[in-house]
Design an enzyme around this catalytic site. Structure first.
Site, PDB file in Angstrom:
ATOM      1  N   ASP A 181       0.859  -1.175   0.000  1.00 32.29           N
ATOM      2  CA  ASP A 181       0.000   0.000   0.000  1.00 32.29           C
ATOM      3  C   ASP A 181       0.900   1.231   0.000  1.00 32.29           C
ATOM      4  OD1 ASP A 181      -2.441   1.516   0.422  1.00 32.29           O
ATOM      5  OD2 ASP A 181      -3.227  -0.277   1.410  1.00 32.29           O
TER       6      ASP A 181
ATOM      7  N   ASP B  55      -3.034   4.545  -2.284  1.00 27.69           N
ATOM      8  CA  ASP B  55      -4.046   5.174  -1.444  1.00 27.69           C
ATOM      9  C   ASP B  55      -4.430   6.559  -1.971  1.00 27.69           C
ATOM     10  OD1 ASP B  55      -5.417   4.817   1.208  1.00 27.69           O
ATOM     11  OD2 ASP B  55      -4.394   6.689   1.655  1.00 27.69           O
TER      12      ASP B  55
ATOM     13  N   GLU C 278      -6.424   3.966  -5.917  1.00 26.69           N
ATOM     14  CA  GLU C 278      -7.731   4.222  -5.297  1.00 26.69           C
ATOM     15  C   GLU C 278      -8.215   5.581  -5.791  1.00 26.69           C
ATOM     16  OE1 GLU C 278      -9.809   4.393  -0.865  1.00 26.69           O
ATOM     17  OE2 GLU C 278      -7.901   5.363  -1.207  1.00 26.69           O
TER      18      GLU C 278
ATOM     19  N   ASP D  11     -12.418  -0.642   4.142  1.00 22.85           N
ATOM     20  CA  ASP D  11     -13.214   0.546   4.445  1.00 22.85           C
ATOM     21  C   ASP D  11     -14.714   0.290   4.291  1.00 22.85           C
ATOM     22  OD1 ASP D  11     -10.883   2.119   4.747  1.00 22.85           O
ATOM     23  OD2 ASP D  11     -10.899   2.727   2.635  1.00 22.85           O
TER      24      ASP D  11
HETATM   25  O1  TEU Z   1      -9.463   5.728   1.962  1.00 22.87           O
HETATM   26  C1  TEU Z   1      -9.931   6.907   1.382  1.00 22.87           C
HETATM   27  C2  TEU Z   1     -11.158   7.411   1.983  1.00 22.87           C
HETATM   28  O2  TEU Z   1     -11.668   8.425   1.542  1.00 22.87           O
HETATM   29  C3  TEU Z   1     -11.686   6.661   3.163  1.00 22.87           C
HETATM   30  O3  TEU Z   1     -11.606   7.502   4.211  1.00 22.87           O
HETATM   31  C4  TEU Z   1     -13.046   6.158   2.880  1.00 22.87           C
HETATM   32  O4  TEU Z   1     -13.454   6.686   1.707  1.00 22.87           O
HETATM   33  C5  TEU Z   1     -14.037   6.580   3.888  1.00 22.87           C
HETATM   34  O5  TEU Z   1     -14.235   5.471   4.697  1.00 22.87           O
HETATM   35  C6  TEU Z   1     -15.333   7.010   3.281  1.00 22.87           C
HETATM   36  O6  TEU Z   1     -16.197   7.459   4.279  1.00 22.87           O
HETATM   37  C7  TEU Z   1      -8.100   5.489   2.048  1.00 22.87           C
HETATM   38  C8  TEU Z   1      -7.880   4.229   2.853  1.00 22.87           C
HETATM   39  O7  TEU Z   1      -8.457   3.146   2.184  1.00 22.87           O
HETATM   40  C9  TEU Z   1      -8.426   4.433   4.223  1.00 22.87           C
HETATM   41  O8  TEU Z   1      -8.353   3.284   5.013  1.00 22.87           O
HETATM   42  C10 TEU Z   1      -7.642   5.560   4.862  1.00 22.87           C
HETATM   43  O9  TEU Z   1      -8.195   5.869   6.107  1.00 22.87           O
HETATM   44  C11 TEU Z   1      -7.653   6.819   4.004  1.00 22.87           C
HETATM   45  O10 TEU Z   1      -7.378   6.552   2.638  1.00 22.87           O
HETATM   46  C12 TEU Z   1      -6.577   7.769   4.459  1.00 22.87           C
HETATM   47  O11 TEU Z   1      -5.307   7.226   4.190  1.00 22.87           O
END
Ligand code: TEU
Ligand code: CA
Length: 549
Positions: A98, A200, A242, A317
């Protein structure tokens, strides 16, 4: 024409703190993962996506990195990481890491130095702005994890930007020293034997803060092309970005077949259609199959030959698929298999999130204090303080909290689900006695063997990997059916997303032809009648040689 190797693979996502605890401190770790590689080899997956294992104060469970070059002690050591790469490789499993470079931790030495003085050589690694005349933040922006996106740094009197928690300051990609440092770090990991990255929130690195542009910023694609050239471009890597902001046009840029950006992106259109436009995930909307099918069909047809899809229901998530789209009560096993079949036979690279292959479900803790996720905790506090109903908020948490995905993996029916001998960092889901790996491996009818078979089918039938996609019965609100075709095969995938029996009429050319049942979650079907009656959550796949006229 040679296709990239990642066209016919299946990726398995591991959330390290919840996968397997080898030393009984309640936290999953790298030796724990190594001890379960035989299990993953038995499932048949090709690639592991490892959520972050780097040094971190764990404000966001490792998505806040304080040292990109080292492993968090709770997860192990660099030697454990090398051993994981080597042991996985012995089983033909490759690893992607990641890459979290929209932000670092505030405990990263870059930020520690940056906040010491405006003259620090690292000051410009982050995004600083003057307070307004009245001392308030430079703008009204709201962070994803609650509160302002700006945090005042008392010592130097300026605000820094953080789109996520205040312990996750955004890196300044406008400073050429930032990409330079990131590229060098990526190359060191690639040299160590990993084969790519899950990136990410990569759609945020082109941001233009003063114009209020965060996702899909003007420099985004230039930066990805530069990254590609400086790092993985020459290495035959698998890269998946992502990109919550990606529509199909945008995805075709990222995943352009000429390969100058990424292999593919995670897009989220099929996820956000289940959320309220204003309140987002905290006000889920009832699931609408017709809408979902439209979204899938659009991505399938528009990216065909012009990009590449990633296929997923779940990640760390998101809520558990069987709870969101299936029936975790009456038809848990059958609906979990139906969902797997519906997803894996579309075109793209499928991702399995740990426990999905068991049909693991959401969890409902009574108290918000049992939730550990920073987003869940902060947003609960913020929204209840703002007058939202606490019970409604708890219901939304039960439906959409990120901790639904993060409860420890269920290995067996023993205390703590065989994950640890000790109290885990997040409580186990109480249903582990019925749903666990040991049970699944013993039961030939388990969800596990359905996933195993889907992975095998992908290797055996090129039509799954490269065939055209055609949606059938677009307006049917219970049945998702589609065809995949290539010059020599037709494959029908037919799934019932409801707890009722339904009778449908499939197109004439498919009727009364004898075919091969590739997979099903009830009895085998090899021929279709005029009126096809599907049982609740039934799914089956028939393949015929030669395309019907
Ligand atoms: O996720 C991106 C993000 O926007 C998340 O916060 C998710 O969309 C959220 O749950 C929506 O309500 C990535 C990672 O997958 C996440 O685990 C991290 O917390 C985030 O980035 C920050 O690095
Ligand atoms: Ca441990």
């Amino acid at each position: 024409m040679a296709h990239p190797w990642w066209h016919n693979v299946v990726v398995y996502q591991i959330y390290p703190r919840s996968f397997m605890d080898s030393n009984n401190d309640g936290m999953g770790d790298l030796p724990g993962i190594i001890s379960k590689l035989d299990y993953l080899a038995q499932l048949g997956i090709d690639v592991i996506w490892l959520s972050p294992v780097f040094k971190s104060p764990m404000d966001d469970n490792g998505y806040d990195i304080s040292d990109y070059e080292d492993i968090a002690p709770e997860f192990g050591t660099l030697a454990d990481m090398d051993r994981l790469i080597a042991e996985a490789s012995k089983r033909s499993i490759r690893i992607i890491l990641d890459l979290v470079v929209n932000h670092s931790s505030d405990e990263h030495p870059w930020f520690v130095s940056a906040r010491q003085s405006k003259d620090s050589p690292y000051r410009d690694f982050y995004i600083w702005r003057q307070p307004k005349a009245d001392g308030s933040p430079p703008s009204e922006l709201h962070s994803y994890f609650g509160g302002s996106m700006w945090e005042l740094d008392e010592a130097t009197g300026e605000y820094y930007l953080h789109q996520f928690s205040k312990k996750q300051p955004d890196l300044n990609w406008d400073n050429p020293a930032v990409p330079e440092a990131v590229h060098a770090m990526m190359n060191r990991w690639l040299d160590r034997g990993i084969v790519g990255f899950r990136m990410d929130v990569i759609d945020l690195i082109g941001k233009d803060v003063d114009r209020g542009i965060f996702a899909r910023g003007p420099k985004l694609h230039d930066r990805l092309q530069a990254m590609n050239q400086a790092t993985f471009g020459q290495r035959d890597a698998l890269t998946v970005g992502e990109a919550w902001s990606a529509d199909t046009e945008e995805a075709k840029r990222y995943a352009n077949p000429n390969g100058n950006e990424l292999s593919m992106v995670f897009q989220f259109e099929h996820i956000v259609i289940g959320w309220d436009p204003e309140h987002g995930k905290w006000k889920p909307r009832p699931f609408n199959l017709v809408e979902l099918k439209q979204v899938f069909a659009k991505w399938q047809t528009e990216l065909h030959g012009q990009g590449w899809n990633s296929l997923f229901w779940n990640n760390h998530d998101l809520p558990r698929a069987v709870s969101k789209y299936g029936d975790p009560g009456h038809y848990r096993v059958r609906s979990a298999k139906m969902l797997a079949i519906a997803l894996h036979l579309m075109q793209g690279t499928p991702y399995i999130y740990q426990g999905e292959e068991l049909g693991m479900t959401n969890v409902q803790f009574d108290s918000v204090d049992d939730y550990q996720d920073i987003e869940t905790r902060n947003l609960y506090a913020e929204r209840v303080a703002a007058g939202h109903d606490a019970a409604e908020m708890m219901a939304a948490i039960h439906e959409n909290s990120r901790d639904n995905a993060r409860t420890p993996m269920h290995w067996d029916a023993s205390e703590q689900a065989g994950f640890s001998q000790n109290q885990p960092w997040l409580k186990v889901n109480p249903n582990y006695r019925e749903i666990n790996v040991a049970q699944c491996l013993e039961d030939p009818g388990s969800v596990f063997y359905c996933y195993q078979k889907l992975i095998k089918l992908r290797k055996a039938h090129d039509v799954i990997v490269h065939g055209d996609f055609e949606l059938l019965l677009p307006d049917h609100d219970k049945v998702f059916a589609y065809l995949r075709t290539d010059p020599t095969n037709t494959m029908l995938v037919c799934t019932n997303f409801s707890a009722e029996s339904v009778t449908v009429q499939l197109p004439e050319p498919l009727l009364n032809r004898q075919g091969e049942c590739l997979i099903s979650n009830l009895e085998e079907r090899t021929i279709l009648d005029n009126n096809l009656t599907l049982a609740p959550y039934e799914a089956f796949v028939i393949r015929w040689e030669k395309t019907p006229e």
